[in-house]
Design a protein around this motif. Structure first.
Motif, PDB file in Angstrom:
ATOM      1  N   GLY A 160       0.804  -1.220   0.000  1.00 53.49           N
ATOM      2  CA  GLY A 160       0.000   0.000   0.000  1.00 53.49           C
ATOM      3  C   GLY A 160       0.831   1.260   0.000  1.00 53.49           C
ATOM      4  O   GLY A 160       0.356   2.317   0.413  1.00 53.49           O
ATOM      5  N   VAL A 161       2.072   1.168  -0.500  1.00 48.52           N
ATOM      6  CA  VAL A 161       2.988   2.312  -0.537  1.00 48.52           C
ATOM      7  C   VAL A 161       3.324   2.638  -1.992  1.00 48.52           C
ATOM      8  O   VAL A 161       3.613   1.744  -2.788  1.00 48.52           O
ATOM      9  CB  VAL A 161       4.285   2.009   0.234  1.00 48.52           C
ATOM     10  N   VAL A 319      -5.054  -0.531  -1.010  1.00 48.70           N
ATOM     11  CA  VAL A 319      -4.937   0.138   0.279  1.00 48.70           C
ATOM     12  C   VAL A 319      -4.797  -0.918   1.375  1.00 48.70           C
ATOM     13  O   VAL A 319      -5.686  -1.758   1.567  1.00 48.70           O
ATOM     14  CB  VAL A 319      -6.152   1.038   0.547  1.00 48.70           C
ATOM     15  N   CYS A 320      -3.678  -0.881   2.082  1.00 48.19           N
ATOM     16  CA  CYS A 320      -3.372  -1.878   3.112  1.00 48.19           C
ATOM     17  C   CYS A 320      -3.660  -1.294   4.497  1.00 48.19           C
ATOM     18  O   CYS A 320      -3.181  -0.206   4.826  1.00 48.19           O
ATOM     19  CB  CYS A 320      -1.911  -2.312   3.013  1.00 48.19           C
ATOM     20  N   ASP A 346     -11.914 -11.547  -0.702  1.00 54.00           N
ATOM     21  CA  ASP A 346     -10.466 -11.397  -0.930  1.00 54.00           C
ATOM     22  C   ASP A 346      -9.879 -10.134  -0.291  1.00 54.00           C
ATOM     23  O   ASP A 346      -9.142  -9.392  -0.936  1.00 54.00           O
ATOM     24  CB  ASP A 346     -10.162 -11.402  -2.436  1.00 54.00           C
ATOM     25  N   VAL A 347     -10.193  -9.914   0.982  1.00 57.41           N
ATOM     26  CA  VAL A 347      -9.723  -8.690   1.637  1.00 57.41           C
ATOM     27  C   VAL A 347      -8.569  -8.923   2.611  1.00 57.41           C
ATOM     28  O   VAL A 347      -8.082  -7.969   3.217  1.00 57.41           O
ATOM     29  CB  VAL A 347     -10.875  -7.968   2.371  1.00 57.41           C
ATOM     30  N   ALA A 348      -8.118 -10.161   2.764  1.00 63.87           N
ATOM     31  CA  ALA A 348      -6.957 -10.400   3.626  1.00 63.87           C
ATOM     32  C   ALA A 348      -5.710  -9.847   2.960  1.00 63.87           C
ATOM     33  O   ALA A 348      -5.564  -9.880   1.735  1.00 63.87           O
ATOM     34  CB  ALA A 348      -6.797 -11.895   3.907  1.00 63.87           C
ATOM     35  N   GLY A 349      -4.785  -9.332   3.756  1.00 66.43           N
ATOM     36  CA  GLY A 349      -3.534  -8.811   3.220  1.00 66.43           C
ATOM     37  C   GLY A 349      -2.711  -9.891   2.548  1.00 66.43           C
ATOM     38  O   GLY A 349      -2.954 -11.096   2.706  1.00 66.43           O
ATOM     39  N   GLY A 356      -3.003  -7.924   8.161  1.00 66.83           N
ATOM     40  CA  GLY A 356      -3.915  -6.804   8.008  1.00 66.83           C
ATOM     41  C   GLY A 356      -4.867  -7.042   6.864  1.00 66.83           C
ATOM     42  O   GLY A 356      -4.890  -8.123   6.259  1.00 66.83           O
ATOM     43  N   LEU A 357      -5.660  -6.051   6.551  1.00 60.22           N
ATOM     44  CA  LEU A 357      -6.608  -6.115   5.453  1.00 60.22           C
ATOM     45  C   LEU A 357      -6.065  -5.355   4.253  1.00 60.22           C
ATOM     46  O   LEU A 357      -5.245  -4.448   4.396  1.00 60.22           O
ATOM     47  CB  LEU A 357      -7.947  -5.507   5.876  1.00 60.22           C
TER      48      LEU A 357
END
Length: 387
Positions: A160-161, A319-320, A346-349, A356-357
């Motif tokens: 997410g960077v 977005v993490c 499919d929202v698991a990191g 995280g999500l």
């Protein structure tokens, strides 16, 4: 009423299951949600069952390339080729064909950047300068030595960077800039004068199918291909030179190997949808609105946070999020609860990232579905905590 632990950490109260679900609960960071209104029956089918070498096949491939150029506002100085192997294949094609002419610097702040480090060190044995930062962070970009070729991810899908802009890339650089831009193109206005090589896959911001990559070459990259002979053997699917000259056909729809014309027609559908939004500006506006909606959800919950705390380097697509007190098992439980309810898929990191999500906010997601997700995150968090 909100409870607190002995240590003072806030715990969300039990939450009633929300009555309203996201209409399209597709938040995967790849393959991503299809464009709104997508239907397989709406895809053009004339090219299916035909050779990609036929006049029709080459016309559709060239049309896809032309649409990408239009949507990306890519200058004529840059060539676009459809290549095998998704973004990975495209980026490795660039590495294998162009590196070795000068020093190499590889930047890594997430798993895919680390993958290019591995390729450079263990496969090509280039002894690169490796510049790393932890998940959620960026290294000091102003200290990069541009006498080297420099490899980086524009938008780190698993962290997410993103890089803040292209200002850190000098116009008068000696080395080539290699940008893995798979989660960035169509969501940011890329300064193409700063990019010599870029790669991406249709499966991200366009919501297309996987397996095909796109390779963009600026004039300096073409010059490198023409002047440099790699010290290692090249597999057929990586060869961009033929009889001492650039294989120009690759950039005119004459693909190196057989593409899926169904995937090509799917990409054309997405690109024509993007054109209907107003092109790049419309795509960026949708991504921005989605990211803003998710940011509001995070700001309203003290148990949620951003892995990238600095907004200036925070992704607007992948977005993490951090979840207070959560480990990998807790995140899997949350994701499983949401999937079972068909509220969010499919929202698991990513498996190599901190627990995280990860919520995809690219242009094919509707803002209303991001907004509807917030109460479901509350429910999943409280349910997983109390189970």
């Amino acid at each position: 009423m909100t409870d607190t632990t002995a240590a003072g950490a806030t715990i969300a109260p039990a939450v009633t299951k929300p009555a309203t679900k996201p209409a399209r609960p597709f938040f995967s960071s790849g393959p991503c949600a299809k464009p709104p209104g997508w239907d397989a029956a709406r895809l053009a089918t004339e090219s299916l069952g035909r050779s990609h070498r036929s006049k029709l096949g080459k016309t559709r491939l060239q049309y896809c390339i032309d649409l990408m150029r239009e949507m990306l506002r890519l200058p004529e100085t840059h060539r676009i080729g459809i290549v095998p192997g998704s973004d990975t294949g495209a980026f490795e094609m660039a590495m294998w064909t162009m590196l070795g002419a000068r020093g190499v610097t590889t930047l890594a702040w997430e798993s895919f950047g680390e993958g290019w480090v591995t390729d450079a060190v263990k496969q090509l044995k280039l002894d690169p300068t490796v510049v790393r930062a932890d998940y959620g962070q960026l290294p000091d970009l102003d200290k990069i030595d541009w006498s080297d070729d420099v490899l980086f991810t524009w938008n780190g899908t698993t962290s997410g960077v993103r890089v803040p802009d292209g200002e850190w890339i000098p116009v008068d650089r000696e080395g080539l800039s290699f940008a893995d831009a798979t989660s960035a193109v169509f969501a940011y206005d890329i300064p193409w004068d700063k990019i010599d090589v870029a790669t991406f896959s249709w499966q991200k911001v366009l919501g297309g199918e996987g397996a095909h990559g796109v390779l963009i070459l600026g004039p300096r990259a073409v010059e490198r291909l023409q002047d440099h002979t790699p010290a290692w053997p090249l597999p057929k699917v990586f060869r961009l030179m033929a009889k001492g000259a650039l294989a120009e056909g690759v950039f005119k729809g004459e693909t190196i190997n057989t593409p899926s014309m169904l995937a090509v027609e799917d990409a054309i559908f997405a690109l024509e949808w993007a054109r209907g939004l107003g092109g790049l500006e419309g795509l960026i506006a949708r991504s921005d609105a989605n990211a803003a909606a998710l940011e509001k959800i995070v700001a309203e919950r003290d148990w949620l946070g951003h892995l990238a705390e600095d907004r200036g380097i925070r992704s607007k697509t992948s977005v993490c999020l951090t979840v207070e007190g959560a480990d990998e098992a807790f995140i899997k439980k949350m994701a499983s609860l949401l999937e079972k309810e068909e509220a969010a898929f499919d929202v698991a990191g990513y498996r190599d990232a901190p627990a995280g999500l990860r919520i995809w906010c690219g242009a094919t997601v509707d803002t209303a579905d991001i907004e509807a997700l917030g109460p479901w995150l509350d429910w999943a968090y409280a349910t997983a905590r109390d189970s």
